[in-house]
Design a protein around this motif. Structure first.
Motif, mmCIF file in Angstrom:
data_model
loop_
_atom_site.group_PDB
_atom_site.id
_atom_site.type_symbol
_atom_site.label_atom_id
_atom_site.label_comp_id
_atom_site.label_asym_id
_atom_site.label_seq_id
_atom_site.Cartn_x
_atom_site.Cartn_y
_atom_site.Cartn_z
ATOM 1 N N LEU A 1 51.036 53.296 40.664
ATOM 2 C CA LEU A 1 49.691 53.837 40.800
ATOM 3 C C LEU A 1 49.750 55.198 40.127
ATOM 4 O O LEU A 1 50.561 56.052 40.534
ATOM 5 N N LYS A 2 48.927 55.405 39.073
ATOM 6 C CA LYS A 2 49.073 56.605 38.258
ATOM 7 C C LYS A 2 47.716 57.055 37.739
ATOM 8 O O LYS A 2 46.749 56.284 37.748
ATOM 9 N N PRO A 3 47.636 58.305 37.261
ATOM 10 C CA PRO A 3 46.375 58.799 36.713
ATOM 11 C C PRO A 3 45.884 57.904 35.575
ATOM 12 O O PRO A 3 46.669 57.395 34.781
ATOM 13 N N GLY A 4 44.570 57.686 35.541
ATOM 14 C CA GLY A 4 43.964 56.874 34.498
ATOM 15 C C GLY A 4 44.142 55.388 34.696
ATOM 16 O O GLY A 4 43.832 54.598 33.816
ATOM 17 N N SER A 5 44.603 54.991 35.869
ATOM 18 C CA SER A 5 44.873 53.582 36.145
ATOM 19 C C SER A 5 44.577 53.323 37.621
ATOM 20 O O SER A 5 43.681 53.933 38.195
ATOM 21 N N SER B 1 37.603 58.660 54.267
ATOM 22 C CA SER B 1 38.081 57.327 53.910
ATOM 23 C C SER B 1 39.058 57.424 52.755
ATOM 24 O O SER B 1 39.120 58.435 52.049
ATOM 25 N N ALA B 2 39.818 56.348 52.582
ATOM 26 C CA ALA B 2 40.753 56.240 51.466
ATOM 27 C C ALA B 2 40.644 54.820 50.927
ATOM 28 O O ALA B 2 40.520 53.865 51.697
ATOM 29 N N GLN B 3 40.656 54.704 49.605
ATOM 30 C CA GLN B 3 40.515 53.392 48.976
ATOM 31 C C GLN B 3 41.537 53.228 47.867
ATOM 32 O O GLN B 3 41.998 54.205 47.275
ATOM 33 N N ILE B 4 41.841 51.978 47.575
ATOM 34 C CA ILE B 4 42.675 51.624 46.435
ATOM 35 C C ILE B 4 41.702 51.412 45.279
ATOM 36 O O ILE B 4 40.823 50.552 45.359
ATOM 37 N N HIS B 5 41.821 52.229 44.238
ATOM 38 C CA HIS B 5 40.878 52.209 43.119
ATOM 39 C C HIS B 5 41.547 51.771 41.833
ATOM 40 O O HIS B 5 42.736 51.995 41.635
ATOM 41 N N GLU B 6 40.726 51.207 40.955
ATOM 42 C CA GLU B 6 41.156 50.866 39.609
ATOM 43 C C GLU B 6 40.255 51.600 38.627
ATOM 44 O O GLU B 6 39.033 51.584 38.777
ATOM 45 N N MET B 7 40.877 52.255 37.652
ATOM 46 C CA MET B 7 40.125 52.923 36.599
ATOM 47 C C MET B 7 40.408 52.160 35.314
ATOM 48 O O MET B 7 41.553 51.828 35.034
ATOM 49 N N SER C 1 36.452 51.627 40.292
ATOM 50 C CA SER C 1 35.923 50.865 41.414
ATOM 51 C C SER C 1 37.038 50.529 42.393
ATOM 52 O O SER C 1 38.221 50.487 42.034
ATOM 53 N N GLU C 2 36.623 50.284 43.626
ATOM 54 C CA GLU C 2 37.571 49.894 44.664
ATOM 55 C C GLU C 2 38.067 48.479 44.387
ATOM 56 O O GLU C 2 37.325 47.627 43.888
ATOM 57 N N LEU C 3 39.322 48.238 44.725
ATOM 58 C CA LEU C 3 39.871 46.883 44.669
ATOM 59 C C LEU C 3 39.682 46.287 46.061
ATOM 60 O O LEU C 3 40.498 46.509 46.958
ATOM 61 N N PRO C 4 38.596 45.539 46.283
ATOM 62 C CA PRO C 4 38.273 45.081 47.636
ATOM 63 C C PRO C 4 39.302 44.129 48.233
ATOM 64 O O PRO C 4 39.419 44.030 49.453
ATOM 65 N N ASN C 5 40.064 43.450 47.379
ATOM 66 C CA ASN C 5 41.101 42.535 47.873
ATOM 67 C C ASN C 5 42.479 43.166 47.862
ATOM 68 O O ASN C 5 43.483 42.488 48.034
ATOM 69 N N GLY C 6 42.543 44.472 47.613
ATOM 70 C CA GLY C 6 43.817 45.163 47.588
ATOM 71 C C GLY C 6 44.523 45.015 46.251
ATOM 72 O O GLY C 6 43.960 44.523 45.273
ATOM 73 N N LEU C 7 45.784 45.441 46.223
ATOM 74 C CA LEU C 7 46.575 45.473 45.004
ATOM 75 C C LEU C 7 47.773 44.539 45.141
ATOM 76 O O LEU C 7 48.613 44.751 46.018
ATOM 77 N N PRO C 8 47.868 43.517 44.297
ATOM 78 C CA PRO C 8 49.022 42.615 44.364
ATOM 79 C C PRO C 8 50.321 43.353 44.048
ATOM 80 O O PRO C 8 50.361 44.208 43.161
ATOM 81 N N LEU C 9 51.369 43.004 44.782
ATOM 82 C CA LEU C 9 52.700 43.564 44.569
ATOM 83 C C LEU C 9 53.667 42.399 44.333
ATOM 84 O O LEU C 9 54.195 41.814 45.281
ATOM 85 N N PRO C 10 53.910 42.020 43.072
ATOM 86 C CA PRO C 10 54.832 40.921 42.786
ATOM 87 C C PRO C 10 56.259 41.292 43.193
ATOM 88 O O PRO C 10 56.685 42.441 43.025
#
Length: 157
Positions: free
Chosen positions: A107-111, A75-81, A91-100
């Motif tokens: 998306l970078k290390p530590g984030s 699996s692959a997930q969009i995570h927030e640190m 944790s996973e961002l269950p609603n995804g990542l907003p792109l204004p």
């Protein structure tokens, strides 16, 4: 004719998700599209079953990264640190990542990052990791990310 060729090249690059040069990176993407830049994944130590990948996304209109898929992992997930009360959490961002619209989202290390879980094989320095980004509105983009060591951060800045 030159304009048609230039537009054809631009749309071809957008479909691949990888800009050919810095000029392509700085051009505003068309509405309904997302551009991908600086895609890379960190090599995994022997036996590790998880890996992190990073990328910069710019949407031409408000959008959202909703999922990531790959044959490299279960699996692959969009995570927030983030740090809260001196404790790092991820944790996973269950609603995804907003792109204004028009804003680079890094998306970078530590984030925020892409987490590959249940890797079938290690991510090896010098290799390529392929995955697909799925968006709420824009067409999905296939990404071929270089597997490499993270950039060295100068601690004197």
């Amino acid at each position: 004719m030159k304009r048609i060729l230039a537009l054809s090249a631009l749309f071809g690059l957008a479909a691949c998700g990888q800009p050919a040069d810095k000029a392509a990176e700085t051009a505003a993407p068309a509405a309904g599209t997302v551009t991908v830049a600086d895609a890379w994944c960190r090599p995994t130590p022997n036996g590790a079953k998880v890996g992190g990948c990073y990328v910069t996304l710019t949407a031409g209109s408000n959008d959202r990264l909703v999922s990531v898929s790959t044959a490299l992992a279960g699996s692959a997930q969009i995570h927030e640190m983030k740090m809260e009360n001196g404790v790092m959490s991820m944790s996973e961002l269950p609603n995804g990542l907003p792109l204004p619209a028009g804003q680079k989202v890094e998306l970078k290390p530590g984030s925020t990052h892409i987490m590959l879980m249940g890797l079938r094989d290690p991510l090896v320095d010098g290799g390529i990791a392929s995955f697909t980004l799925t968006f709420e509105k824009a067409p999905a983009i296939g990404v071929h990310a270089a597997v490499k060591q993270p950039p060295v951060v100068d601690s004197e800045e």
